[in-house]
Design an enzyme around this catalytic site. Structure first.
Site, mmCIF file in Angstrom:
data_model
loop_
_atom_site.group_PDB
_atom_site.id
_atom_site.type_symbol
_atom_site.label_atom_id
_atom_site.label_comp_id
_atom_site.label_asym_id
_atom_site.label_seq_id
_atom_site.Cartn_x
_atom_site.Cartn_y
_atom_site.Cartn_z
ATOM 1 N N THR A 60 0.844 -1.193 0.000
ATOM 2 C CA THR A 60 0.000 0.000 0.000
ATOM 3 C C THR A 60 0.878 1.240 0.000
ATOM 4 O O THR A 60 2.103 1.146 -0.110
ATOM 5 C CB THR A 60 -1.011 -0.069 1.183
ATOM 6 O OG1 THR A 60 -1.928 1.005 1.044
ATOM 7 C CG2 THR A 60 -0.334 0.009 2.540
ATOM 8 N N LYS A 68 3.643 1.347 -3.670
ATOM 9 C CA LYS A 68 3.136 0.590 -4.822
ATOM 10 C C LYS A 68 4.059 0.697 -6.039
ATOM 11 O O LYS A 68 4.214 -0.266 -6.781
ATOM 12 C CB LYS A 68 1.722 1.053 -5.181
ATOM 13 C CG LYS A 68 0.678 0.568 -4.197
ATOM 14 C CD LYS A 68 -0.718 0.859 -4.720
ATOM 15 C CE LYS A 68 -1.756 0.370 -3.730
ATOM 16 N NZ LYS A 68 -3.123 0.620 -4.176
ATOM 17 N N ALA A 71 -8.395 9.616 -10.792
ATOM 18 C CA ALA A 71 -7.650 8.967 -11.873
ATOM 19 C C ALA A 71 -6.318 8.433 -11.357
ATOM 20 O O ALA A 71 -5.338 8.386 -12.086
ATOM 21 C CB ALA A 71 -7.430 9.956 -13.018
ATOM 22 N N ASN A 85 -11.234 14.140 -12.915
ATOM 23 C CA ASN A 85 -10.091 14.277 -12.007
ATOM 24 C C ASN A 85 -9.653 15.722 -11.877
ATOM 25 O O ASN A 85 -9.759 16.510 -12.820
ATOM 26 C CB ASN A 85 -8.912 13.425 -12.509
ATOM 27 C CG ASN A 85 -7.935 13.122 -11.395
ATOM 28 O OD1 ASN A 85 -8.349 12.715 -10.308
ATOM 29 N ND2 ASN A 85 -6.654 13.336 -11.633
HETATM 30 P P1 ATR Z 1 -5.026 5.521 -5.085
HETATM 31 O O1 ATR Z 1 -3.911 4.557 -5.264
HETATM 32 O O2 ATR Z 1 -5.867 5.279 -3.858
HETATM 33 O O3 ATR Z 1 -5.873 5.682 -6.307
HETATM 34 P P2 ATR Z 1 -3.699 7.994 -5.735
HETATM 35 O O4 ATR Z 1 -3.072 7.305 -6.911
HETATM 36 O O5 ATR Z 1 -2.864 8.877 -4.873
HETATM 37 O O6 ATR Z 1 -4.343 6.934 -4.748
HETATM 38 O O7 ATR Z 1 -4.964 8.829 -6.278
HETATM 39 C C1 ATR Z 1 -5.713 9.673 -5.468
HETATM 40 C C2 ATR Z 1 -6.854 10.290 -6.298
HETATM 41 O O8 ATR Z 1 -7.637 11.133 -5.434
HETATM 42 C C3 ATR Z 1 -6.390 11.152 -7.438
HETATM 43 O O9 ATR Z 1 -7.315 11.089 -8.493
HETATM 44 C C4 ATR Z 1 -6.408 12.564 -6.799
HETATM 45 O O10 ATR Z 1 -6.546 13.623 -7.725
HETATM 46 P P3 ATR Z 1 -5.224 14.277 -8.411
HETATM 47 O O11 ATR Z 1 -4.799 13.310 -9.475
HETATM 48 O O12 ATR Z 1 -5.666 15.579 -8.944
HETATM 49 O O13 ATR Z 1 -4.192 14.409 -7.299
HETATM 50 C C5 ATR Z 1 -7.668 12.452 -5.972
HETATM 51 N N1 ATR Z 1 -7.688 13.445 -4.878
HETATM 52 C C6 ATR Z 1 -7.031 13.370 -3.700
HETATM 53 N N2 ATR Z 1 -7.295 14.465 -2.940
HETATM 54 C C7 ATR Z 1 -8.145 15.231 -3.675
HETATM 55 C C8 ATR Z 1 -8.784 16.494 -3.465
HETATM 56 N N3 ATR Z 1 -8.603 17.175 -2.322
HETATM 57 N N4 ATR Z 1 -9.588 16.974 -4.446
HETATM 58 C C9 ATR Z 1 -9.794 16.298 -5.586
HETATM 59 N N5 ATR Z 1 -9.212 15.097 -5.852
HETATM 60 C C10 ATR Z 1 -8.403 14.576 -4.915
#
Ligand code: ATR
Length: 279
Positions: free
Chosen positions: A65, A69, A131, A154
């Site tokens: 995790t 990853k 995304a 996204n």
């Molecule tokens: P995971 O492996 O759980 O998918 P990740 O790859 O870090 O984790 O992805 C997190 C997702 O949550 C992304 O789509 C992120 O948007 P960004 O690509 O713009 O960073 C989204 N996300 C996290 N915090 C956010 C926020 N405050 N507002 C909008 N989108 C958010």
């Protein structure tokens, strides 16, 4: 059943909050397996070494995790699915070779199937919020089930664009501002972002814009009933939560490491749920 002692673990930083040891521990007891599933909190400076020496560290495999990853993907031989997603969450040793796959997409679909066996019949438009790695896994699984169009919304547009380049024309990148136009046509809405999780900003969206037949899923599981799911349930929509996905995504890894395909049951869900804040 395999009687030889085996151990697996969840590798993260932090890792202590992970519910995975409880998921796998339940099955280890249930199927009387000579094995263990531990939590390994490994700081970034030690992660390459830890994964490269998984067997010497006493493991036949692992879940991975945040934030490891990418390293896990890089240091293993990913299967085709993990390659297409560009992320791995499950590692196992095949002799000397460290292999990896990604079980998030199948876990999500199984969680949906468990409450709605014909979920994809007539399902023509899905909206996926986010995304990141989890989104890429879930979207790939939806494509595999023939969903004709998937809006990927996204904050950072380039990541949604990247998904269209990789996955093809059925992906439609969009912005949060487009939600009022696309929600009324959606058959399935999935939140894969951290919005709505305890300690994170809320997910702001007008649930009333969805059709009355829509399915709503959240992969967040703390709280169990995110505001998105509370709103969807108040409207009588079908929902799935992040705990259902967590349980189903764990099945394949358990089978790889311990040689038994475990069953996800209501009893196990209830036991896990009793430990998680509901709201
Ligand atoms: P995971 O492996 O759980 O998918 P990740 O790859 O870090 O984790 O992805 C997190 C997702 O949550 C992304 O789509 C992120 O948007 P960004 O690509 O713009 O960073 C989204 N996300 C996290 N915090 C956010 C926020 N405050 N507002 C909008 N989108 C958010």
């Amino acid at each position: 059943m395999n009687s030889e002692y085996r151990a697996s673990c969840i590798i993260g930083y932090p890792a202590k909050h992970s519910r995975s040891p409880k998921v796998h521990g339940y099955w280890i007891d249930k199927y009387a397996i000579a094995g263990d599933y531990r939590s390994e909190e490994i700081p970034p400076e030690d992660i390459d070494q830890f994964i490269s020496n998984l067997a010497a560290n006493g493991y036949v495999g692992a879940n991975v995790t945040m934030p490891h990853k990418d390293v896990a993907f890089r240091l293993s031989q990913p299967d085709r699915k993990a390659q297409r997603i560009g992320a791995a969450n499950t590692l196992w040793l095949d002799g000397e070779v460290l292999r990896s796959t990604n079980t998030d997409g199948d876990g999500y679909v199984k969680s949906l199937e468990s409450i709605m066996p014909k979920w994809n019949q007539g399902l023509s438009r899905a909206i996926v919020l986010g995304a990141g790695g989890a989104s890429r896994a879930i979207v790939l699984a939806l494509l595999g089930y023939g969903i004709p169009s998937i809006y990927v919304i996204n904050r950072t547009p380039a990541k949604a664009e990247f998904m269209r380049e990789n996955y093809g024309y059925r992906i439609i990148p969009a912005n949060w501002d487009n939600l009022p136009e696309v929600l009324p046509e959606a058959d399935l809405l999935i939140n894969t972002t951290s919005l709505g999780m305890h300690g994170q900003p809320p997910l702001e969206l007008d649930i009333n814009l969805l059709p009355s037949t829509a399915i709503v899923s959240d992969i967040v599981y703390v709280p169990l009933k995110t505001p998105l799911l509370v709103g969807a349930e108040a409207r009588g929509l079908t929902t799935t939560d992040g705990l259902q996905m967590l349980l189903h995504q764990a099945v394949y890894g358990f089978e790889l490491w311990f040689g038994v395909r475990p069953e996800v049951t209501q009893e196990q869900y209830d036991l896990m749920a009793s430990d998680i804040p509901i709201y």
